[in-house]
Design an enzyme around this catalytic site. Structure first.
Site, PDB file in Angstrom:
ATOM      1  N   GLY A 267       0.536  -0.758  -0.176  1.00 22.81           N
ATOM      2  CA  GLY A 267       0.036   0.114  -0.560  1.00 22.81           C
ATOM      3  C   GLY A 267       0.952   1.120   0.208  1.00 22.81           C
ATOM      4  N   GLY A 268       0.448   2.152   0.004  1.00 28.42           N
ATOM      5  CA  GLY A 268       1.213   3.591   0.302  1.00 28.42           C
ATOM      6  C   GLY A 268       1.075   4.359   0.964  1.00 28.42           C
ATOM      7  N   ALA A 269       1.975   5.032   1.313  1.00 32.10           N
ATOM      8  CA  ALA A 269       2.421   5.941   2.780  1.00 32.10           C
ATOM      9  C   ALA A 269       1.016   5.909   3.585  1.00 32.10           C
ATOM     10  CB  ALA A 269       2.953   7.074   2.750  1.00 32.10           C
ATOM     11  N   ARG A 270       0.883   5.548   4.445  1.00 30.91           N
ATOM     12  CA  ARG A 270       0.074   5.920   6.041  1.00 30.91           C
ATOM     13  C   ARG A 270      -1.171   5.618   5.537  1.00 30.91           C
ATOM     14  NH1 ARG A 270       3.149   6.294   8.976  1.00 30.91           N
ATOM     15  NH2 ARG A 270       3.815   8.439  10.211  1.00 30.91           N
ATOM     16  N   SER A 271      -1.479   4.177   4.631  1.00 30.34           N
ATOM     17  CA  SER A 271      -2.092   2.942   3.987  1.00 30.34           C
ATOM     18  C   SER A 271      -2.389   2.263   5.492  1.00 30.34           C
ATOM     19  CB  SER A 271      -1.940   2.591   3.120  1.00 30.34           C
ATOM     20  OG  SER A 271      -0.851   1.347   3.335  1.00 30.34           O
TER      21      SER A 271
ATOM     22  N   ARG B  62       4.337  -2.342  19.282  1.00 31.04           N
ATOM     23  CA  ARG B  62       4.628  -4.178  19.493  1.00 31.04           C
ATOM     24  C   ARG B  62       5.262  -4.349  21.184  1.00 31.04           C
ATOM     25  NH1 ARG B  62       8.579  -2.161  15.854  1.00 31.04           N
ATOM     26  NH2 ARG B  62      10.510  -3.298  17.405  1.00 31.04           N
TER      27      ARG B  62
ATOM     28  N   ALA C 243      13.196  -5.133  11.084  1.00 32.11           N
ATOM     29  CA  ALA C 243      13.451  -4.133  10.837  1.00 32.11           C
ATOM     30  C   ALA C 243      14.250  -3.244   9.394  1.00 32.11           C
ATOM     31  CB  ALA C 243      13.454  -2.871  11.792  1.00 32.11           C
ATOM     32  N   THR C 244      13.552  -2.718   8.808  1.00 30.20           N
ATOM     33  CA  THR C 244      15.510  -2.674   7.994  1.00 30.20           C
ATOM     34  C   THR C 244      14.975  -1.176   7.517  1.00 30.20           C
ATOM     35  OG1 THR C 244      13.477  -1.725   5.895  1.00 30.20           O
ATOM     36  CG2 THR C 244      13.987  -4.457   6.218  1.00 30.20           C
TER      37      THR C 244
ATOM     38  N   HIS D 286       6.677   2.954  15.977  1.00 32.53           N
ATOM     39  CA  HIS D 286       5.914   1.945  15.252  1.00 32.53           C
ATOM     40  C   HIS D 286       7.255   0.719  17.183  1.00 32.53           C
ATOM     41  CE1 HIS D 286       4.963   0.999  11.423  1.00 32.53           C
ATOM     42  NE2 HIS D 286       5.743   2.516  11.253  1.00 32.53           N
TER      43      HIS D 286
END
Length: 171
Positions: free
Chosen positions: A8-12, A53, A33-34, A49
């Site tokens: 999806g797009g940013a902030r989807s 978790r 995490a990349t 983020h």
């Protein structure tokens, strides 16, 4: 185990939905995490983020070594967030995208862990005016197609809503 792609797009809402999907699996969870924190905004984003978790999660920082990180998870489900940041790291570092993408596909095929992958759809907007932007858009499109073909289930996320994606089968 199952492999699932959230595209999806940013902030989807794709990362939130992927997190929820991964948490449905019992046992420990590995968050691959990349992202790299090169500025204050990215530090804040990573912190947000992490705060989402629970204690079940173990974070593995793998800005370049994503295939190796997938292979290194011995138990529990895996969440990869996200492929397009990994691709950016590869391209900006001058690493071979085709070879590393092949390594990633091999790692996905070899894992016996439940795997949830997040990626951005970047090809639906305007054509970037810079050669690096166009190269990134093209590489992301190729990588997303290859990953979508390799996983069990793919979802397209828009405004927090999901649409199932299926392979095209001509009549």
């Amino acid at each position: 185990m199952t492999t699932t792609l959230f595209l999806g797009g940013a902030r989807s809402g794709k990362s939130r939905l992927a997190l929820t999907a991964a948490e449905r699996h019992p046992g420990p969870l590995a968050y691959l995490a990349t992202a790299e924190a090169h500025d204050d905004e990215m530090v804040d984003r990573i912190d947000r983020h992490q705060a989402e978790r629970s204690d079940r999660w173990r974070t593995v920082e793998c800005p370049l070594a994503l295939p190796e990180a997938i292979a290194g998870v011995a138990d529990g489900a895996i969440l990869v967030d996200c492929l397009t940041l990994w691709l950016s790291n590869l391209m900006l570092g001058g690493h071979g995208v085709a070879a590393r993408s092949a390594d990633l596909l091999a790692a996905i095929a070899a894992t016996d862990r439940a795997l949830v992958i997040v990626t951005n759809e970047v090809g639906m907007g305007i054509v970037p005016d810079h050669p690096l932007g166009r190269a990134f858009r093209d590489e992301a499109g190729r990588l997303n197609q290859a990953i979508a073909a390799a996983v069990d289930t793919s979802w397209f996320v828009v405004a927090g809503l999901v649409l199932p994606l299926r392979p095209y089968e001509p009549a």
